[in-house]
Design a protein around this motif. Structure first.
Motif, mmCIF file in Angstrom:
data_model
loop_
_atom_site.group_PDB
_atom_site.id
_atom_site.type_symbol
_atom_site.label_atom_id
_atom_site.label_comp_id
_atom_site.label_asym_id
_atom_site.label_seq_id
_atom_site.Cartn_x
_atom_site.Cartn_y
_atom_site.Cartn_z
ATOM 1 N N ASP A 1 -14.971 -29.796 12.411
ATOM 2 C CA ASP A 1 -15.611 -29.195 11.238
ATOM 3 C C ASP A 1 -16.091 -27.790 11.620
ATOM 4 O OD1 ASP A 1 -16.943 -28.740 8.890
ATOM 5 O OD2 ASP A 1 -18.730 -29.895 9.474
ATOM 6 N N LEU A 2 -15.207 -26.798 11.469
ATOM 7 C CA LEU A 2 -15.529 -25.438 11.891
ATOM 8 C C LEU A 2 -15.919 -24.609 10.672
ATOM 9 C CD1 LEU A 2 -12.509 -24.922 14.351
ATOM 10 C CD2 LEU A 2 -14.741 -25.981 14.803
ATOM 11 N N PRO A 3 -17.191 -24.207 10.567
ATOM 12 C CA PRO A 3 -17.625 -23.462 9.384
ATOM 13 C C PRO A 3 -16.793 -22.192 9.178
ATOM 14 C CG PRO A 3 -19.481 -23.947 10.828
ATOM 15 C CD PRO A 3 -18.255 -24.370 11.553
ATOM 16 N N GLU A 4 -16.488 -21.924 7.916
ATOM 17 C CA GLU A 4 -15.703 -20.735 7.584
ATOM 18 C C GLU A 4 -16.411 -19.478 8.112
ATOM 19 O OE1 GLU A 4 -13.950 -18.653 3.615
ATOM 20 O OE2 GLU A 4 -14.726 -20.692 3.445
ATOM 21 N N GLY A 5 -15.662 -18.590 8.714
ATOM 22 C CA GLY A 5 -16.242 -17.338 9.207
ATOM 23 C C GLY A 5 -16.802 -17.448 10.610
ATOM 24 N N SER A 6 -16.913 -18.661 11.125
ATOM 25 C CA SER A 6 -17.454 -18.810 12.489
ATOM 26 C C SER A 6 -16.402 -18.373 13.507
ATOM 27 C CB SER A 6 -17.844 -20.261 12.757
ATOM 28 O OG SER A 6 -16.680 -21.065 12.751
ATOM 29 N N ARG A 7 -16.867 -18.101 14.715
ATOM 30 C CA ARG A 7 -15.945 -17.666 15.766
ATOM 31 C C ARG A 7 -14.920 -18.733 16.100
ATOM 32 N NH1 ARG A 7 -19.367 -14.348 20.115
ATOM 33 N NH2 ARG A 7 -18.285 -15.668 21.604
ATOM 34 N N ALA A 8 -15.351 -19.972 16.079
ATOM 35 C CA ALA A 8 -14.399 -21.052 16.390
ATOM 36 C C ALA A 8 -13.297 -21.075 15.328
ATOM 37 C CB ALA A 8 -15.119 -22.382 16.460
ATOM 38 N N ALA A 9 -13.701 -20.881 14.051
ATOM 39 C CA ALA A 9 -12.694 -20.878 12.983
ATOM 40 C C ALA A 9 -11.763 -19.677 13.115
ATOM 41 C CB ALA A 9 -13.381 -20.866 11.624
ATOM 42 N N LYS A 10 -12.275 -18.588 13.711
ATOM 43 C CA LYS A 10 -11.432 -17.380 13.888
ATOM 44 C C LYS A 10 -10.537 -17.497 15.116
ATOM 45 C CE LYS A 10 -14.796 -14.246 11.798
ATOM 46 N NZ LYS A 10 -15.975 -13.473 12.165
ATOM 47 N N GLY A 11 -10.674 -18.574 15.870
ATOM 48 C CA GLY A 11 -9.752 -18.781 16.989
ATOM 49 C C GLY A 11 -10.352 -18.557 18.364
ATOM 50 N N GLU A 12 -11.690 -18.420 18.474
ATOM 51 C CA GLU A 12 -12.330 -18.302 19.804
ATOM 52 C C GLU A 12 -11.944 -19.525 20.642
ATOM 53 O OE1 GLU A 12 -14.005 -17.406 22.634
ATOM 54 O OE2 GLU A 12 -16.027 -16.981 21.856
ATOM 55 N N GLN A 13 -11.309 -19.277 21.769
ATOM 56 C CA GLN A 13 -10.838 -20.383 22.604
ATOM 57 C C GLN A 13 -11.940 -20.949 23.488
ATOM 58 O OE1 GLN A 13 -7.889 -22.056 22.594
ATOM 59 N NE2 GLN A 13 -7.587 -20.839 20.735
ATOM 60 N N LEU A 14 -12.746 -20.041 24.098
ATOM 61 C CA LEU A 14 -13.670 -20.501 25.133
ATOM 62 C C LEU A 14 -14.783 -21.397 24.589
ATOM 63 C CD1 LEU A 14 -13.697 -17.270 27.290
ATOM 64 C CD2 LEU A 14 -12.735 -19.486 27.915
ATOM 65 N N ILE A 15 -15.062 -21.273 23.281
ATOM 66 C CA ILE A 15 -16.111 -22.141 22.721
ATOM 67 C C ILE A 15 -15.677 -23.603 22.760
ATOM 68 C CG2 ILE A 15 -15.410 -22.018 20.288
ATOM 69 C CD1 ILE A 15 -18.394 -21.936 19.568
ATOM 70 N N GLN A 16 -14.377 -23.827 22.786
ATOM 71 C CA GLN A 16 -13.863 -25.210 22.812
ATOM 72 C C GLN A 16 -14.413 -25.975 24.025
ATOM 73 O OE1 GLN A 16 -11.928 -26.521 20.455
ATOM 74 N NE2 GLN A 16 -11.581 -24.629 19.297
ATOM 75 N N ASN A 17 -14.677 -25.254 25.128
ATOM 76 C CA ASN A 17 -15.212 -25.929 26.321
ATOM 77 C C ASN A 17 -16.564 -26.596 26.042
ATOM 78 O OD1 ASN A 17 -13.044 -24.896 27.669
ATOM 79 N ND2 ASN A 17 -14.131 -23.115 28.477
ATOM 80 N N TYR A 18 -17.291 -26.038 25.045
ATOM 81 C CA TYR A 18 -18.603 -26.606 24.728
ATOM 82 C C TYR A 18 -18.516 -27.799 23.783
ATOM 83 C CZ TYR A 18 -20.914 -22.574 26.845
ATOM 84 O OH TYR A 18 -21.373 -21.640 27.723
ATOM 85 N N PHE A 19 -17.344 -27.992 23.167
ATOM 86 C CA PHE A 19 -17.215 -29.037 22.139
ATOM 87 C C PHE A 19 -16.996 -30.417 22.770
ATOM 88 C CE2 PHE A 19 -15.547 -25.997 18.556
ATOM 89 C CZ PHE A 19 -16.820 -25.444 18.451
#
Ligand SMILES: NC(=O)c1ccc[n+]([C@@H]2O[C@H](COP(=O)([O-])OP(=O)(O)OC[C@H]3O[C@@H](n4cnc5c(N)ncnc54)[C@H](OP(=O)(O)O)[C@@H]3O)[C@@H](O)[C@H]2O)c1
Length: 319
Positions: free
Chosen positions: A230-248
């Protein structure tokens, strides 16, 4: 705004630093300048960038293209002396093997490119972006020392170095009369505390500045993500930030929920809670906030002098 010495130097820096990694990548020039203006107006005097930042951070490019420094250079015309400008060198700026790393060849070329893009005669804090195990530290440190002697650079710092790499560098500087790194730029936040074992004690022992990057875990600690699907619209994760995935991870989502309850109890939002925690950790000189709009700066400034209580520390440690 609270100001403190950058490590053992006499330079006074704000305890919030403006991080600009998103300028020219996810944020266009107009919005980037608006964020910069808000930060300067609020008293933030340290601006962190890198030659690498800009569109080149996207995976398909593989090397930096300099847009972020260009935007900052244009935006600071007529007020360059109002801020402390920190940039970095070392990540790939082209496909050629000599277009990355910390060799004399690459640093001397890149410092000129950064000065030109930033439209300035000097860089206040020139940071090596990550350790280069293919270049002798003597070569890097003597090159950086020459840049200080020439007046192109005022202070030197490192980023993503382990404590032993900084200690080795400082030993070489002592022996050879080279400039010393005055600060370390490292990742540190409620979900990523690896620096506490070696780097934080080293910074405290040597009075070295610690500039913390990703204080909000790239947005994970703002509380906006409730699951990896559930990636909020406009968030970095929704824009394709890869490194945030490590925190998920499941554990992190549970911890953020628990921190959120503490934030509500203390009448601050989750971003402010995360930031207040980091600003109250020993050794932290300044938190580099990666704002993607002006309200992120306003939120941060409101919390920048919040004193964290011992009892809150105990409760956070138990999560
Ligand atoms: N030396 C290095 O290797 C290195 C590595 C990484 C970063 N850095 C530096 O550190 C800076 C900061 O890193 P970072 O961007 O990862 O930092 P961060 O502060 O952990 O994350 C920034 C993100 O958090 C969210 N955020 C921030 N304030 C918020 C608020 N008040 N409310 C809601 N969401 C908020 C925004 O996400 P959304 O955009 O999704 O809203 C923003 O893009 C970079 O710009 C760069 O200068 C250095």
């Amino acid at each position: 705004m609270y100001y403190t010495n950058l490590g053992f130097t006499g330079l006074q820096v704000s305890n919030l630093t403006l991080g600009t990694m998103a300028f020219g990548r996810w944020i266009d020039e107009k919005s980037s300048v608006a964020i910069l203006d808000t930060a300067i107006d609020a008293g933030i005097n340290l601006i962190d960038t890198a030659n690498f930042y800009g569109k080149g951070q996207d995976e398909q490019f593989k090397y930096g293209t300099g847009e972020c420094e260009e935007i900052i250079g244009r935006a600071l015309q007529g007020r360059r002396d109002k801020v402390i400008l920190a940039t970095k060198v070392g990540l790939p700026m082209g496909e050629n093997p000599n277009e990355s790393g910390l060799s004399k060849f690459h640093i001397m070329r890149e410092v000129e490119n950064s000065l030109q893009r930033l439209q300035t005669d000097y860089i206040d804090l020139y940071q090596v972006h990550r350790f280069d195990n293919q270049t002798q530290l003597e070569e890097t440190l003597s090159t950086l020392t020459n840049l200080v002697t020439q007046g192109k650079v005022r202070y030197i710092g490192c980023s993503n170095y382990a404590a032993w790499q900084i200690a080795k560098s400082c030993g070489i500087s002592d022996l050879r009369g080279f400039e010393h790194f005055v600060s370390s730029q490292s990742q540190y936040n409620l979900l990523s505390r690896e620096v506490e074992s070696e780097l934080v004690p080293y910074c405290l022992s040597e009075n070295m500045g610690l500039l913390v990057y990703s204080p909000m875990a790239r947005g994970m600690l703002s509380g906006k993500y409730t699951s990896r699907d559930d990636l909020p619209e406009g968030s970095r994760a929704a824009k394709g930030e890869q490194l945030i995935q490590n925190y998920f991870t499941d554990q992190n989502f549970m911890r953020v929920d628990a921190y959120k309850r503490l934030a509500i109890e203390n009448e601050v939002n989750m971003s402010q809670f995360s930031l207040a925690w980091i600003l109250n950790q020993p050794a932290v000189t300044s938190a580099i906030v990666g704002a993607s709009n002006q309200s992120h700066i306003t939120d941060a400034v409101q919390i920048s002098d919040w004193k964290w209580s011992e009892s809150l520390n105990h409760r956070v440690s138990s999560i």
